[in-house]
Scaffold this active site. Structure first.
Site, PDB file in Angstrom:
ATOM      1  N   CYS A 127      36.414  52.291  50.027  1.00  0.00           N
ATOM      2  CA  CYS A 127      37.110  51.375  49.122  1.00  0.00           C
ATOM      3  C   CYS A 127      38.268  52.032  48.375  1.00  0.00           C
ATOM      4  O   CYS A 127      39.114  51.341  47.814  1.00  0.00           O
ATOM      5  CB  CYS A 127      36.119  50.775  48.124  1.00  0.00           C
ATOM      6  SG  CYS A 127      35.162  49.440  48.827  1.00  0.00           S
ATOM      7  N   ARG A 180      45.355  48.792  48.361  1.00  0.00           N
ATOM      8  CA  ARG A 180      46.198  48.459  49.507  1.00  0.00           C
ATOM      9  C   ARG A 180      47.113  47.282  49.187  1.00  0.00           C
ATOM     10  O   ARG A 180      48.339  47.365  49.367  1.00  0.00           O
ATOM     11  CB  ARG A 180      45.321  48.100  50.722  1.00  0.00           C
ATOM     12  CG  ARG A 180      46.116  47.486  51.883  1.00  0.00           C
ATOM     13  CD  ARG A 180      45.186  46.974  52.976  1.00  0.00           C
ATOM     14  NE  ARG A 180      44.268  45.960  52.517  1.00  0.00           N
ATOM     15  CZ  ARG A 180      44.549  44.659  52.415  1.00  0.00           C
ATOM     16  NH1 ARG A 180      45.753  44.224  52.738  1.00  0.00           N
ATOM     17  NH2 ARG A 180      43.636  43.798  51.996  1.00  0.00           N
ATOM     18  N   ARG A 181      46.537  46.191  48.706  1.00  0.00           N
ATOM     19  CA  ARG A 181      47.342  45.007  48.396  1.00  0.00           C
ATOM     20  C   ARG A 181      48.394  45.319  47.330  1.00  0.00           C
ATOM     21  O   ARG A 181      49.536  44.880  47.419  1.00  0.00           O
ATOM     22  CB  ARG A 181      46.430  43.872  47.921  1.00  0.00           C
ATOM     23  CG  ARG A 181      45.601  43.226  49.017  1.00  0.00           C
ATOM     24  CD  ARG A 181      44.556  42.305  48.432  1.00  0.00           C
ATOM     25  NE  ARG A 181      43.907  41.488  49.460  1.00  0.00           N
ATOM     26  CZ  ARG A 181      42.772  40.830  49.261  1.00  0.00           C
ATOM     27  NH1 ARG A 181      42.169  40.900  48.087  1.00  0.00           N
ATOM     28  NH2 ARG A 181      42.249  40.097  50.230  1.00  0.00           N
ATOM     29  N   LYS A 233      34.979  43.037  56.699  1.00  0.00           N
ATOM     30  CA  LYS A 233      35.800  43.886  55.832  1.00  0.00           C
ATOM     31  C   LYS A 233      34.994  44.482  54.678  1.00  0.00           C
ATOM     32  O   LYS A 233      35.441  45.449  54.041  1.00  0.00           O
ATOM     33  CB  LYS A 233      36.992  43.103  55.280  1.00  0.00           C
ATOM     34  CG  LYS A 233      36.678  42.072  54.231  1.00  0.00           C
ATOM     35  CD  LYS A 233      37.941  41.341  53.797  1.00  0.00           C
ATOM     36  CE  LYS A 233      37.667  40.338  52.684  1.00  0.00           C
ATOM     37  NZ  LYS A 233      37.305  40.985  51.415  1.00  0.00           N
ATOM     38  N   ASP A 234      33.812  43.944  54.394  1.00  0.00           N
ATOM     39  CA  ASP A 234      32.977  44.460  53.312  1.00  0.00           C
ATOM     40  C   ASP A 234      32.015  45.547  53.774  1.00  0.00           C
ATOM     41  O   ASP A 234      31.260  46.092  52.976  1.00  0.00           O
ATOM     42  CB  ASP A 234      32.161  43.323  52.677  1.00  0.00           C
ATOM     43  CG  ASP A 234      33.028  42.349  51.913  1.00  0.00           C
ATOM     44  OD1 ASP A 234      34.113  42.753  51.454  1.00  0.00           O
ATOM     45  OD2 ASP A 234      32.620  41.181  51.765  1.00  0.00           O
ATOM     46  N   ARG A 279      37.518  40.869  39.832  1.00  0.00           N
ATOM     47  CA  ARG A 279      36.321  40.820  40.664  1.00  0.00           C
ATOM     48  C   ARG A 279      35.685  39.451  40.494  1.00  0.00           C
ATOM     49  O   ARG A 279      36.102  38.644  39.685  1.00  0.00           O
ATOM     50  CB  ARG A 279      35.327  41.912  40.234  1.00  0.00           C
ATOM     51  CG  ARG A 279      35.738  43.336  40.547  1.00  0.00           C
ATOM     52  CD  ARG A 279      35.578  43.716  42.006  1.00  0.00           C
ATOM     53  NE  ARG A 279      34.329  43.253  42.571  1.00  0.00           N
ATOM     54  CZ  ARG A 279      33.134  43.812  42.382  1.00  0.00           C
ATOM     55  NH1 ARG A 279      33.039  44.886  41.618  1.00  0.00           N
ATOM     56  NH2 ARG A 279      32.052  43.329  42.951  1.00  0.00           N
ATOM     57  N   ARG A 294      37.482  33.817  40.141  1.00  0.00           N
ATOM     58  CA  ARG A 294      38.847  34.326  40.107  1.00  0.00           C
ATOM     59  C   ARG A 294      39.849  33.209  39.793  1.00  0.00           C
ATOM     60  O   ARG A 294      40.789  33.416  39.029  1.00  0.00           O
ATOM     61  CB  ARG A 294      39.189  35.006  41.445  1.00  0.00           C
ATOM     62  CG  ARG A 294      38.317  36.215  41.719  1.00  0.00           C
ATOM     63  CD  ARG A 294      38.784  36.973  42.941  1.00  0.00           C
ATOM     64  NE  ARG A 294      37.792  37.986  43.318  1.00  0.00           N
ATOM     65  CZ  ARG A 294      38.045  39.062  44.038  1.00  0.00           C
ATOM     66  NH1 ARG A 294      39.272  39.289  44.461  1.00  0.00           N
ATOM     67  NH2 ARG A 294      37.102  39.917  44.345  1.00  0.00           N
TER      68      ARG A 294
END
Length: 303
Positions: free
Chosen positions: A241, A130-131, A82-83, A148, A154
């Site tokens: 992104c 998106r989230r 996904k990155d 980030r 986090r």
């Protein structure tokens, strides 16, 4: 195989090293020489305060590693799929995917409250448009703030009351043995994940026949179909992104299903479609889905 030693390039984060070691374990079943991890600090690791979309996009986590691969300082590279940007870097090939881990999203709160139990105006940490847009469809009285850093960072920010909750991928949390922190898990029907989420990909030089043959032995067939399908949709959308898009594919011996969800850049419009057919038609369906979303959304999803 002529090589007696294989060098695997990986990011230096705790999670990335776990992923690289999974690739190493699979490779060791077929390669009996030495396998060594080479830790590489990427631009994405150095820039921790802004959204990726504001400082260069997904390539910030892969560009430096790809340079080392092209310069033959490493033999292959392990990435969280996904990155990775949807366009392959010239001279390289990504055609090996380990068995997919959990694709779902999870919420962590300090008091184990679920999303619908949070107070109005609570602050959720996520760096993904998106989230944010997906959760906003469930509740529109929640605030979102960019976050980030690695998982430990986090969680520390959450515990310091900078956020009331943080949204993360289950794959990362589970790999770090932090499942006990999960307050809520969202099914892929509720929150459609990022293309490739939960999939470990292995990249090599396109002219390195020995390594390509070796990687073919550890490639997971159905994970590969899903990964290539999801990335195809992203490629058609020219997604990066900035792009608020979720894509999730599921394949088995007989059937293939792929779902796409795309939002306008302001989150006000949603475009959605699910397609099912025989697994042999997976690429045809992926192209159909990508073209449908692109035609419906026009340029509303682009900055």
């Amino acid at each position: 195989m002529k090589k007696k030693k294989i060098l695997i390039g990986t990011r230096a984060s705790k999670l990335a090293i776990i992923y690289a070691n999974r690739a190493k374990d699979e490779l060791s079943k077929h390669f009996f020489g030495e396998i060594e991890l080479v830790k590489i600090i990427t631009e994405g690791d150095l820039s921790q305060k802004q959204r990726l979309s504001e400082i260069g996009g997904k390539g910030l986590f892969s560009k430096k590693i790809e340079e080392e691969l092209l310069n033959k300082n490493i033999d292959l590279a392990v990435h969280a799929l996904k990155d990775m940007p949807s366009d392959e870097t010239s001279g390289l090939i990504t055609n090996c995917f380990l068995k997919r881990n959990f694709p779902e999203e999870i919420l962590i709160t300090r008091n184990k409250k679920k999303f619908n139990e949070l107070k109005s105006n609570s602050v959720i940490g996520t760096s993904s448009f998106r989230r944010e847009f997906q959760l906003n469809r469930i509740r529109n009285d929640i605030n979102y703030k960019t976050i980030r850093g690695n998982v430990d960072t986090r969680i520390s920010k959450l515990n310091n009351y900078d956020y009331d909750g943080i949204l993360l991928s289950k794959a990362g949390i589970s790999s770090l043995n932090l499942d006990h922190l999960i307050s809520e898990e969202f099914s892929t029907d509720i929150i459609i994940p990022s293309a490739g989420q939960g999939t470990i990909s292995i990249q090599c030089r396109e002219d390195d026949e020995d390594v390509i043959k070796l990687l073919n032995k550890i490639n997971n067939h159905f994970s590969s179909i899903s990964a290539l399908a999801e990335r195809k949709v992203l490629n058609i959308l020219e997604g990066d992104c900035h792009t608020p898009v979720g894509v999730f594919a599921n394949a088995n011996d007989d059937n293939f299903q792929i779902t796409g969800e795309l939002f306008s850049i302001d989150g006000k419009k949603r475009f959605f479609k699910t397609i099912r057919d025989k697994v042999s038609n997976y690429m045809k369906l992926s192209i159909e889905l990508g073209n449908y979303l692109k035609a419906e959304a026009k340029d509303s999803y682009k900055k």
